[in-house]
Design a protein around this motif. Structure first.
Motif, PDB file in Angstrom:
ATOM      1  N   HIS A 126       0.889  -1.184  -0.188  1.00 19.07           N
ATOM      2  CA  HIS A 126       0.017  -0.035  -0.283  1.00 19.07           C
ATOM      3  C   HIS A 126       0.849   1.343  -0.348  1.00 19.07           C
ATOM      4  N   LEU A 127       1.995   1.262   0.755  1.00 17.48           N
ATOM      5  CA  LEU A 127       2.467   2.140   0.882  1.00 17.48           C
ATOM      6  C   LEU A 127       3.718   2.219  -0.573  1.00 17.48           C
ATOM      7  N   ILE A 128       4.047   1.577  -1.204  1.00 18.42           N
ATOM      8  CA  ILE A 128       4.730   1.210  -2.561  1.00 18.42           C
ATOM      9  C   ILE A 128       3.708   2.106  -2.983  1.00 18.42           C
ATOM     10  N   ARG A 129       2.484   1.613  -2.861  1.00 21.11           N
ATOM     11  CA  ARG A 129       1.458   2.021  -3.900  1.00 21.11           C
ATOM     12  C   ARG A 129       0.895   4.153  -4.221  1.00 21.11           C
ATOM     13  N   THR A 130       1.193   4.405  -2.898  1.00 18.01           N
ATOM     14  CA  THR A 130       0.847   5.780  -2.420  1.00 18.01           C
ATOM     15  C   THR A 130       1.348   6.168  -1.888  1.00 18.01           C
ATOM     16  N   GLY A 131       2.702   5.860  -1.969  1.00 16.26           N
ATOM     17  CA  GLY A 131       3.732   7.077  -2.171  1.00 16.26           C
ATOM     18  C   GLY A 131       3.714   7.408   0.010  1.00 16.26           C
ATOM     19  N   SER A 132       3.796   8.574  -0.277  1.00 14.36           N
ATOM     20  CA  SER A 132       4.161   8.723   1.573  1.00 14.36           C
ATOM     21  C   SER A 132       2.988   9.027   1.876  1.00 14.36           C
ATOM     22  N   GLN A 133       2.635   8.517   3.844  1.00 17.35           N
ATOM     23  CA  GLN A 133       1.040   8.212   4.406  1.00 17.35           C
ATOM     24  C   GLN A 133       1.276   8.832   5.326  1.00 17.35           C
ATOM     25  N   PRO A 134       0.832   9.242   6.293  1.00 12.99           N
ATOM     26  CA  PRO A 134       0.494   9.463   7.915  1.00 12.99           C
ATOM     27  C   PRO A 134      -0.019   7.893   8.440  1.00 12.99           C
ATOM     28  N   LEU A 135      -0.157   7.672   9.431  1.00 10.92           N
ATOM     29  CA  LEU A 135      -0.336   5.968  10.422  1.00 10.92           C
ATOM     30  C   LEU A 135      -2.310   5.840  10.086  1.00 10.92           C
ATOM     31  N   ARG A 136      -2.715   6.711  10.689  1.00  8.56           N
ATOM     32  CA  ARG A 136      -3.570   6.901  10.180  1.00  8.56           C
ATOM     33  C   ARG A 136      -4.422   6.647   9.176  1.00  8.56           C
ATOM     34  N   VAL A 137      -3.905   7.402   8.035  1.00 11.52           N
ATOM     35  CA  VAL A 137      -4.291   6.970   6.520  1.00 11.52           C
ATOM     36  C   VAL A 137      -4.460   5.875   6.265  1.00 11.52           C
ATOM     37  N   ILE A 138      -3.238   4.818   6.469  1.00 12.12           N
ATOM     38  CA  ILE A 138      -2.571   3.820   6.367  1.00 12.12           C
ATOM     39  C   ILE A 138      -3.475   2.652   7.253  1.00 12.12           C
ATOM     40  N   ALA A 139      -4.008   3.043   7.946  1.00 14.53           N
ATOM     41  CA  ALA A 139      -4.634   1.610   8.349  1.00 14.53           C
ATOM     42  C   ALA A 139      -6.431   2.052   8.137  1.00 14.53           C
ATOM     43  N   HIS A 140      -6.926   3.562   7.921  1.00 11.85           N
ATOM     44  CA  HIS A 140      -7.994   3.563   6.964  1.00 11.85           C
ATOM     45  C   HIS A 140      -7.799   2.852   5.938  1.00 11.85           C
TER      46      HIS A 140
END
Lengths: 540, 307
Positions: free
Chosen positions: A27-41
Motif C-alpha cells: 500500500h505504501l509503495i503504491r500510494t507514496g508517503s502517508q500518515p499512520l491513520r490513513v494507512i490503517a483506514h
C-alpha cells in the motif's frame, strides 16, 4: 513504480515478513508517503497491526519516516530497497569469499535483522560459530570483533543514522519523531568496545529442552541487566559498497574474457584492471563516470605481491587496454609514466549492450543478432542498407527486423524530407536506443522473477501434504537415531514414504532448485541493467 | 459544389496522385472535414476532379497539365485496408490504397503481407530457441543453498508476522507440537516516532497472539504479584476506557488525536514494559498452557487418568 515492480515487491514482502507486512508495504509503495491513520483506514487493518508492520519495515530500512508540519509523521516505502531482498544470498556469498565464515555470518545477521548493535552482532555470530565447531572449542569474541572492524574499514558495513544527543533542558513537548542525523566521517567509526567473552554452545540435550522455553526466550531487553556499552549505535550492511564490488567483478571478468584468452600469462590484463579498481575503491564514489587517474608507477607498485611482471610489460598491457575498442581503460595524461583511468560509465554501457545482444541472440537466433549488432555499430540504417550490410536476403531481413521491432529491441527513427512528413518522402531508419531497450529488458526481468516466484510457490503448495509427511518422517528418523535405534527399524520408518512419493519429492526438489537458481541469475542481469540505467541517469 | 479549380484549392506541393488527404485544402482554406475524411475518399475526390475538365484547365501546374489524374494507387490486401480505414475498401473501387510509398518500408508491391493479429499474444507462446542452461558452479550452488536456508530462517524470525488464523473446527493435536518458538523482538523506541508505541487499549488486543509466546516465558510469576497487578489493571482499565471515549469524541482531528496519543504514550511509557508481562495473568498459574512444562506437570495430573 511499475506494476511489475509492485507485484515483485509484494511477493518478496510476503515471503519474508508475512501477509500483514506485505499489505502495508505494498500500500505504501503504491500510494507514496502517508500518515499512520490513513494507512490503517485505507488498508482496513487495525491500528495495532499497522504499527507492528511499520516497526518491522522501519527496522529493515524498507520504510522511512518524515515529520511534516503540524507534527504529522508520514511514512514512505522504498521500492528499490525492497527489490534488494532478492540479492541477499549474493551479498552473503561475497562476504564469505572476502572475509570467510565470520564475515559471512556477520553480514547475514545484519541483513536478516536490518540493524543491530555491534555487541549484539558479535555475540550472535560467536554463538553460531561455536555451534559449528568441534566439541570443546569456542569462538572468541575478539576474533569476531576484528572481522567486524575490517568490514567497517572497507565500508561493507556502516552505521545507521542516529538520534542526536539533545540536552535535557529542551523546552516544549518532545518532537513526534526523532530526527536522525548522519555524518560522513562518523559513518564507519567503530566504537571502542572491549568485548570479552566466548561463544556459548547451546546444548541440545533433553533436559535442557524443557528448560528451554523458560530460559531461552527471555525478553530482549530485560535479560541483560548490564548496560550495553554501545547502546544506540546501530550498524547496517552497506549495499552500495557491495554493488561497487559486483560492478568491479563484472568489469574484471569482462576484461578477462576479452583479453586474456590470447595471452600466455594467465589473467594479466584482468589483474591490472583489478588493481586499478582496488586502488580507486575508497577514493572514487561509485557513481562517478571515471575513476581517479592513476599513474603507471602507482599501478606498478600496487600490483599484488606474487606478480612479477616488469615495468615495460605493464606499460604494454596498459597501452593495449587503452587502445582496445571497448574503451574500458582510457589514457588521460602522460605524467608519471602515463595516467590511466577506467571508464566506468562506458564499461557499464558495454556490459548492458552485451546483455542485450545475448538476449536477442537467444530469443531470435544468431542472424537476428548479427543484424542487431550491425545496427548497433552503424547507429542508423535504412531497410535496404541492412540487407546489404548483413548479407541476408531481403525477405528474411525484413522479417527479422520486424520481429525485433515488435519486441522493442530496435526502434524506428523518422527523418522527414519535407515539412509535411509525408510517408512517401520520409526516411525510416532503424536504430537501437540502448537506454530504452535496457529499461524494457529490466521490466521484463522483474516480470520473470515474479513469475518464477509464483511458480515456485505453486509447486510447493501443490505438494504441501507430501512435504509435511516427509518432514515428519525425517524428524522421527532423527529422533530415533539419537536414541539409538536399529537399522531395521530405521528401514521400516523410511518405507513410510513409498517409491512413487519419493519420485514426486525428487521432482519437486529439482524443480524448486531450478526455479531458485533462475531467480538468482535473473537478479544478476537486473543488477547490470540497473547499474547502467543509474549511471546514465546520473550523467544527464 | 466546391470549386476544385485554381491553385487556391490545391497546395503548391502537388501530390503525385498518391498524396494524403490532408494535403487537400478546400477553397476556404484548411478544410478539416475534407482533410480528415477517410483516405479512400480521395478516390472519390479524384473522380470528381476528373469530372470537371474545366477545373483541370485552370490548373497551371506544368507537371500535370493535360494529364489525366488516373488512379495510380497500389493494390493493397483488403485486410490491411480495413485495419487502417474501414471505408477505404468500398470507396477505392474495390482496390485498397496505401498512402505512402510502400517500398520505402521494404515490402514489394503486390506482396502478401502477414495476417493481421486480432487477439492478444498467447499466454505460453512456443519458443523457437530453447533457453541456455543455468550456470552451475560452486558459487551458484552455495548461493542456492543459502537462499533456501534464508527463506526458512526468515519464517522463524520475530519479524515474520503471521496472520491470525481463523478458528478451526477441530483443533489438531499435532498443531501444538509444530508451533515454532519465536523470540520476542522489541524495537528501539528511541529511534521510532512516538506514535509507534502500541497503546494498551484492551487486554484482548491482536497483540495478545504475538505476546502469547512471550507471555509464556514470563509466566511463572508469583500469585501475589499477579493479584497485585490485576488490581492495577482494573484501575487502569477505567483510565483506558476514558481514553477511548476521548479519542472518539475528538473525531477526525488528527492533530489533537496525535496529541492525545502522545500524552498517553508518555504516561504509559514507563509502564509499558511491565504491562508486557501482564497478559493473561488470570489464567497462567491455574490452567495448563500449551507447550509449557509439558513433560513435568502433565504426568502428575494424569496419573489418575491412565488406564
Amino acid at each position: 513504480m511499475t506494476q511489475a515492480e509492485i507485484k515483485l515487491c509484494s511477493l518478496l514482502l510476503q515471503e519474508h515478513f508475512g501477509e500483514i507486512v506485505e499489505k502495508i508495504g505494498v500500500h505504501l509503495i503504491r500510494t507514496g508517503s502517508q500518515p499512520l491513520r490513513v494507512i490503517a483506514h485505507d488498508t482496513g487493518t487495525s491500528l495495532d497491526q499497522v504499527k507492528k508492520a511499520l516497526c518491522v519495515l522501519i527496522q529493515h530500512n524498507l520504510v522511512i519516516y518524515q515529520v511534516h508540519k503540524r507534527g504529522v509523521v508520514e511514512y514512505e516505502a522504498q521500492c528499490s530497497r525492497v527489490l534488494r531482498m532478492l540479492r541477499y544470498p549474493r551479498y552473503i556469498y561475497t562476504a564469505k569469499t572476502l572475509y570467510s565464515d565470520t564475515g559471512e555470518l556477520i553480514v547475514e545477521e545484519l541483513l536478516l535483522n536490518g540493524k543491530m548493535t555491534m555487541s549484539a552482532v558479535v555475540k550472535k555470530v560467536a554463538d553460531r560459530l561455536t555451534e559449528t565447531m568441534e566439541d570443546g572449542k569456542t569462538m572468541d569474541y575478539a576474533e569476531v570483533s576484528n572481522t567486524f572492524v575490517r568490514l567497517a574499514d572497507t565500508h561493507f558495513v556502516q552505521r545507521c543514522p542516529w538520534v542526536p544527543a539533545t540536552e535535557n533542558s529542551d523546552p516544549g513537548p518532545p518532537p513526534p519523531a526523532p530526527i536522525l542525523v548522519i555524518s560522513e566521517k562518523d559513518m564507519y567509526l567503530v566504537p571502542k568496545l572491549s568485548l570479552i567473552g566466548k561463544g556459548k554452545r547451546r546444548r541440545s540435550s533433553d533436559e535442557d529442552a524443557a528448560g528451554e522455553p523458560k530460559a531461552k526466550r527471555p525478553k530482549y531487553g530485560t535479560d541483560n541487566k548490564e548496560p550495553i556499552p554501545d547502546d544506540g549505535i546501530y550498524w547496517q550492511a552497506n549495499l552500495d559498497r557491495f554493488h561497487q564490488h559486483f560492478r568491479d567483478q563484472a568489469i574484471v571478468s569482462a576484461v578477462a574474457n576479452r583479453m586474456d584468452q590470447f595471452t600466455f600469462q594467465t589473467q594479466t590484463s584482468s589483474e591490472v584492471v583489478r588493481t586499478m579498481l582496488r586502488m580507486s575503491e575508497i577514493t572514487t564514489p561509485s557513481t562517478d563516470p571515471f575513476t581517479q587517474p592513476l599513474s603507471s608507477n602507482e599501478i606498478f607498485r600496487s600490483l599484488p605481491v606474487g606478480y612479477n611482471i616488469s615495468k615495460q610489460v605493464l606499460d604494454q598491457y596498459l597501452t593495449l587496454l587503452a587502445d582496445d575498442p571497448l574503451e574500458f581503460v582510457g589514457k588521460s595524461g602522460d605524467s608519471g609514466g602515463g595516467m590511466y583511468v577506467i571508464n566506468l560509465h562506458k564499461a557499464l554501457g558495454s556490459l548492458a549492450t552485451a546483455t542485450l545482444e545475448s538476449v536477442v541472440q537467444e530469443r531470435f537466433g544468431s542472424r537476428c543478432a548479427r543484424i542487431f549488432r550491425l545496427v548497433l555499430q552503424k547507429k542508423h540504417l535504412e531497410q535496404k542498407q541492412v540487407e546489404d550490410f548483413a548479407m541476408i536476403p531481403a525477405k528474411e531481413a525484413k522479417d527479422m527486423l520486424y520481429k525485433m521491432l515488435s519486441g522493442n529491441f530496435i526502434s524506428l527513427q523518422e527523418i522527414p524530407k519535407t515539412p509535411d512528413h509525408a510517408p512517401s518522402r520520409t526516411f525510416y531508419l532503424y536504430t537501437v536506443n540502448i537506454l530504452s531497450a535496457a529499461r524494457m529488458l529490466l521490466h521484463r526481468c522483474y516480470k520473470s522473477i515474479a513469475n518464477l516466484i509464483e511458480r515456485r510457490q505453486f509447486e510447493t503448495k501443490e505438494n504441501k501434504r507430501l512435504l509435511e509427511k516427509s518432514q515428519r518422517v525425517e524428524a522421527i528418523i532423527a529422533s530415533m537415531q539419537a536414541t539409538g535405534a536399529e537399522e531395521v527399524q530405521l528401514q521400516e520408518i523410511e518405507e513410510m514414504i513409498t517409491a512413487p512419493e519419493r519420485q514426486q519429492l525428487e521432482t519437486l526438489k529439482r524443480n524448486v532448485n531450478k526455479l531458485d537458481a533462475s531467480e538468482i541469475q535473473v537478479d544478476e542481469t537486473i543488477f547490470l541493467l540497473e547499474s547502467y540505467i543509474e549511471s546514465t541517469m546520473k550523467r544527464q | 459544389m466546391e470549386e476544385y479549380g485554381a491553385c487556391q484549392g490545391l497546395k503548391s506541393s502537388w501530390p503525385s496522385g498518391r498524396g494524403l488527404a490532408r494535403e487537400w485544402v478546400g477553397p476556404t482554406g484548411w478544410d478539416r472535414n475534407k482533410a480528415l475524411r477517410p483516405r479512400g475518399g480521395r478516390s472519390a475526390v479524384l473522380q470528381r476532379w476528373n469530372a470537371y475538365p474545366s477545373a483541370r484547365a485552370f490548373c497551371l501546374h506544368p507537371f500535370l497539365a493535360g494529364r489525366h489524374f488516373g488512379c495510380t494507387v497500389l493494390p493493397k490486401p483488403r485486410d490491411l485496408v480495413s485495419r487502417t480505414n474501414p471505408m477505404a475498401g468500398s470507396q477505392g473501387r474495390g482496390r485498397a490504397a496505401y498512402t505512402f510509398n510502400i517500398e520505402a518500408v521494404g515490402f514489394g508491391r503486390g506482396e502478401k503481407l502477414p495476417d493481421v493479429v486480432l487477439k492478444p499474444p498467447p499466454l505460453f507462446p512456443d519458443t523457437d530457441y530453447k533457453p541456455v542452461p543455468l550456470k552451475a558452479g560452486e558459487g551458484e550452488d552455495y548461493m542456492l543453498a543459502l537462499k533456501q536456508e534464508l527463506r526458512e530462517t526468515m519464517k522463524r524470525m520475530p519479524y515474520y508476522i503471521e496472520t491470525p488464523e481463523e478458528k478451526q473446527d477441530i483443533e489438531r493435536y499435532s498443531k501444538r507440537y509444530m508451533k515454532v518458538y519465536k523470540e520476542e523482538w522489541i524495537p528501539d523506541w528511541r529511534r521510532l516516532p512516538r506514535e509507534m508505541m502500541p497503546r494498551k487499549k484492551c487486554k484482548k488486543g491482536p497483540k495478545s497472539e504475538k505476546v502469547k509466546d512471550m507471555g509464556k516465558g514470563a509466566s511463572l510469576t508469583n500469585t501475589a504479584d499477579v493479584l497485585k497487578k490485576i488490581e492495577e489493571l482494573e484501575k487502569r482499565g477505567d483510565g483506558e476506557k476514558s481514553d477511548e471515549e476521548n479519542e472518539e469524541k475528538e473525531g477526525g482531528k488528527e492533530k489533537s488525536q496525535e496529541g492525545d496519543e502522545e500524552d498517553d504514550a508518555a504516561a504509559e511509557q514507563e509502564e509499558y514494559d511491565e504491562e508486557e508481562q501482564e497478559e493473561e495473568n488470570d489464567y497462567i498459574n491455574s490452567y495448563f498452557e500449551d507447550g509449557d512444562d509439558f513433560g513435568a506437570d502433565s504426568d502428575d495430573n494424569m496419573d489418575e487418568a491412565t488406564y
